[in-house]
Design an enzyme around this catalytic site. Structure first.
Site, PDB file in Angstrom:
ATOM      1  N   GLY A   1     -13.920  47.454  73.379  1.00  0.00           N
ATOM      2  CA  GLY A   1     -13.348  47.292  74.708  1.00  0.00           C
ATOM      3  C   GLY A   1     -11.846  47.173  74.805  1.00  0.00           C
TER       4      GLY A   1
ATOM      5  CD1 TRP B   1      -7.774  51.822  73.216  1.00  0.00           C
ATOM      6  CD2 TRP B   1      -8.216  53.860  74.005  1.00  0.00           C
ATOM      7  NE1 TRP B   1      -7.103  52.717  72.432  1.00  0.00           N
ATOM      8  CE2 TRP B   1      -7.359  53.974  72.888  1.00  0.00           C
ATOM      9  CE3 TRP B   1      -8.647  55.008  74.658  1.00  0.00           C
ATOM     10  CZ2 TRP B   1      -6.906  55.211  72.418  1.00  0.00           C
ATOM     11  CZ3 TRP B   1      -8.199  56.246  74.193  1.00  0.00           C
ATOM     12  CH2 TRP B   1      -7.337  56.347  73.087  1.00  0.00           C
TER      13      TRP B   1
ATOM     14  CG  ASP C   1     -19.985  52.459  73.290  1.00  0.00           C
ATOM     15  OD1 ASP C   1     -20.971  52.737  72.581  1.00  0.00           O
ATOM     16  OD2 ASP C   1     -18.829  52.399  72.834  1.00  0.00           O
TER      17      ASP C   1
ATOM     18  CG  ASP D   1     -26.326  59.708  74.880  1.00  0.00           C
ATOM     19  OD1 ASP D   1     -25.323  60.303  75.315  1.00  0.00           O
ATOM     20  OD2 ASP D   1     -26.985  60.112  73.901  1.00  0.00           O
TER      21      ASP D   1
ATOM     22  CG  ASP E   1      -9.870  55.031  70.037  1.00  0.00           C
ATOM     23  OD1 ASP E   1      -9.247  55.949  69.470  1.00  0.00           O
ATOM     24  OD2 ASP E   1      -9.859  53.852  69.624  1.00  0.00           O
TER      25      ASP E   1
ATOM     26  CE  LYS F   1     -10.782  57.505  66.860  1.00  0.00           C
ATOM     27  NZ  LYS F   1     -10.869  56.093  66.434  1.00  0.00           N
TER      28      LYS F   1
END
Length: 206
Positions: free
Chosen positions: A61, A63, A81, A97, A122, A162
């Protein structure tokens, strides 16, 4: 008792002596990754008061913490998530998901027809130690995130993700260029030098 490998001992030593780890503990962030987003945002001004954004693969968490502070009460942060995530003030969290229809339906209900300005991601897979399969799994997650961004971002929106340089990198860059007017690379100081991770920033979604 399990015997630590040389690599895990080296990681532990690096972690304990990591400037950004200490800063995160002091500043109340859940992970050092917070400073990567803060540095990128300082340069690119992606998140500001009023921004509406989605944070994919948000746990633990850090970000989302940064995003909630920067968007303020006039913006909105949606975190998604598969893993559980402890609640963060100003963040709407959906556990599940984001490929699944029921999760997407929850997201779209919360979004409530507001234009989505930004998607940040990320995510990284659980590493197996097999470089080839880990790289493939990493880019699979990146492709899922890009698909989400292409479907949900407003025209002109931005996407920060990322990736790990290596097999699949150039192809992924090409896929982003088909969706965004500009694609740039970012390597924040908080990203460890030995890491092949880099951030790709797509702006001006077509």
């Amino acid at each position: 008792m399990a015997v630590r490998s040389k690599s895990s001992k080296a990681w532990l030593h690096e972690h304990v002596n990591d400037h950004y780890v200490h800063m995160a503990q002091k500043d109340g962030y859940r992970a050092r990754a917070a400073y990567k987003l803060l540095e990128i945002n300082e340069k690119d001004k992606l998140i500001k008061p009023g921004t509406v954004l989605a944070d994919l693969g948000s746990a633990p968490g850090s970000w989302s913490q940064v995003a909630a502070k920067l968007t303020g009460t006039s913006g909105a942060v949606f975190a998604l998530d598969i893993l559980p995530m402890e609640a963060i003030g100003g963040v709407s969290f959906i556990q599940g998901d984001f490929r699944e229809n029921d999760v997407l339906a929850q997201f779209e209900t919360l979004l409530d027809n507001r234009p989505l300005d930004l998607v940040i991601c990320d995510m990284a897979p659980n590493m197996s130690g097999n470089a080839v399969s880990d790289q493939a799994r990493s880019f699979y997650l990146c492709e899922l995130a890009l698909d989400f961004a292409s479907q949900h971002l407003k025209t002109g929106g931005s996407f920060l993700v990322k990736v790990f340089q290596g097999a699949g990198y150039q192809e992924y860059m090409a896929a982003m260029r088909e969706i965004f007017g500009t694609v740039q690379t970012r390597k924040p100081e908080a990203s460890r030098n030995r890491s092949s991770e880099i951030y790709l920033l797509g702006k001006n979604k077509r």
